[in-house]
Scaffold this motif. Structure first.
Motif, mmCIF file in Angstrom:
data_model
loop_
_atom_site.group_PDB
_atom_site.id
_atom_site.type_symbol
_atom_site.label_atom_id
_atom_site.label_comp_id
_atom_site.label_asym_id
_atom_site.label_seq_id
_atom_site.Cartn_x
_atom_site.Cartn_y
_atom_site.Cartn_z
ATOM 1 N N UNK A 63 7.218 -19.437 1.113
ATOM 2 C CA UNK A 63 8.456 -20.028 1.540
ATOM 3 C C UNK A 63 8.595 -20.038 2.949
ATOM 4 N N UNK A 64 8.409 -18.970 3.776
ATOM 5 C CA UNK A 64 8.396 -19.079 4.954
ATOM 6 C C UNK A 64 7.577 -19.838 6.046
ATOM 7 N N UNK A 65 6.127 -19.848 5.376
ATOM 8 C CA UNK A 65 5.250 -20.792 5.762
ATOM 9 C C UNK A 65 5.742 -22.133 5.839
ATOM 10 N N UNK A 66 6.033 -22.530 4.472
ATOM 11 C CA UNK A 66 6.517 -23.813 4.083
ATOM 12 C C UNK A 66 7.689 -24.249 4.978
ATOM 13 N N UNK A 67 8.813 -23.285 5.205
ATOM 14 C CA UNK A 67 9.973 -23.689 6.139
ATOM 15 C C UNK A 67 9.383 -23.813 7.549
ATOM 16 N N UNK A 68 8.491 -23.085 8.040
ATOM 17 C CA UNK A 68 8.049 -23.074 9.344
ATOM 18 C C UNK A 68 7.483 -24.602 9.579
ATOM 19 N N UNK A 69 6.654 -24.967 8.451
ATOM 20 C CA UNK A 69 5.873 -26.080 8.619
ATOM 21 C C UNK A 69 6.706 -27.361 8.674
ATOM 22 N N UNK A 70 7.701 -27.205 8.010
ATOM 23 C CA UNK A 70 8.775 -28.344 7.740
ATOM 24 C C UNK A 70 9.420 -28.440 9.196
ATOM 25 N N UNK A 71 9.913 -27.138 9.615
ATOM 26 C CA UNK A 71 10.636 -27.217 10.761
ATOM 27 C C UNK A 71 9.767 -27.894 12.112
ATOM 28 N N UNK A 72 8.487 -27.486 11.826
ATOM 29 C CA UNK A 72 7.463 -28.066 12.818
ATOM 30 C C UNK A 72 7.420 -29.488 12.960
ATOM 31 N N UNK A 73 7.273 -30.164 11.692
ATOM 32 C CA UNK A 73 7.242 -31.473 11.398
ATOM 33 C C UNK A 73 8.658 -32.070 12.019
ATOM 34 N N UNK A 74 9.788 -31.517 11.677
ATOM 35 C CA UNK A 74 10.994 -31.983 12.134
ATOM 36 C C UNK A 74 10.957 -32.017 13.836
ATOM 37 N N UNK A 75 10.663 -30.916 14.360
ATOM 38 C CA UNK A 75 10.529 -30.961 15.783
ATOM 39 C C UNK A 75 9.677 -32.047 16.324
ATOM 40 N N UNK A 76 8.433 -32.105 15.792
ATOM 41 C CA UNK A 76 7.568 -32.835 16.302
ATOM 42 C C UNK A 76 8.116 -34.656 15.923
ATOM 43 N N UNK A 77 8.793 -34.805 14.820
ATOM 44 C CA UNK A 77 9.321 -36.006 14.720
ATOM 45 C C UNK A 77 10.328 -36.348 15.427
ATOM 46 N N UNK A 78 10.995 -35.461 15.934
ATOM 47 C CA UNK A 78 12.448 -35.681 16.538
ATOM 48 C C UNK A 78 12.311 -35.593 18.064
ATOM 49 N N UNK A 79 10.737 -35.184 18.679
ATOM 50 C CA UNK A 79 10.779 -35.183 20.167
ATOM 51 C C UNK A 79 10.625 -36.747 20.587
ATOM 52 N N UNK A 80 11.072 -36.671 21.918
ATOM 53 C CA UNK A 80 10.892 -37.637 22.670
ATOM 54 C C UNK A 80 9.340 -38.125 22.887
ATOM 55 N N UNK A 81 9.064 -39.377 22.559
ATOM 56 C CA UNK A 81 7.610 -39.612 22.945
ATOM 57 C C UNK A 81 7.098 -39.468 23.984
#
Length: 197
Positions: free
Chosen positions: A136-154
């Motif tokens: 669950x921690x790994x999945x949460x980390x991956x989800x957080x990483x994807x969220x940060x990556x998708x919300x970052x300024x291009x």
């Protein structure tokens, strides 16, 4: 010679008196040290209790916030379930509705329990289900990483800061030609083209 025996007794009594004073000083210093040590220990305990109480107050506030957010997310999932049901997607609707119910139960549980009990349950769950906790921690980390990556300024493209042939000012060269070489590997001005007026 008779003065010597008296002076020896005076010396002995002075020595005994000094020894008694030193012993009394040691006892007093030892008692003061132990009293200071006890006081420091007591104060450290008080500070630790105050810090713990403050930490638990903050954790309980966070617990209430998480509970409210879970409740709101459960409501959003319930609305999504209704939308899916109206779109004739019954299986997905049931799955989302079950997830909403689970989140609402978790929210209610968090809201009604003291923080110490919630913390104890998390510890127990972690001991009994360490694999699930790690996954669950790994999945949460991956989800957080994807969220940060998708919300970052291009990021700007590598060419964004450099001027190319099309971006060059019109007065660079006669006839609109750039003084830059056509070969991208060469970083020098083309001497066959004029440098402008």
């Amino acid at each position: 010679m008779q003065g010597q025996p008296g002076s020896q007794s005076d010396f002995e009594s002075a020595k005994a008196e000094v020894t008694a004073k030193i012993g009394e000083g040691k006892r007093t210093a030892s008692e003061a040290f132990h009293d200071a040590k006890d006081e420091v220990t007591r104060k450290a305990g008080e500070y630790a209790e105050d810090a713990k109480a403050t930490l638990f107050e903050q954790a309980e506030g966070t617990q209430r916030d998480v509970s409210s957010n879970l409740e709101a997310f459960g409501g959003a999932l319930r609305a999504a379930s209704e939308h899916l049901a109206n779109a004739d997607q019954r299986t997905a609707s049931k799955f989302v509705l079950d997830a909403a119910g689970g989140l609402e139960r978790l929210s209610s549980s968090l809201k009604d329990k003291p923080f110490e009990e919630v913390l104890g349950e998390i510890r127990t769950f972690g001991r009994e289900n360490s694999g699930a906790l790690i996954a669950g921690s790994v999945l949460a980390g991956l989800a957080l990483g994807r969220f940060i990556k998708s919300s970052a300024v291009p990021a700007q493209s590598p060419q964004a800061g450099s001027m190319g042939r099309d971006d060059a000012p019109s007065d660079w060269a006669e006839g609109g030609e750039s003084p830059l070489s056509d070969d991208p590997n060469e970083n020098w001005i083309n001497p066959s083209v004029g440098t402008g007026p």
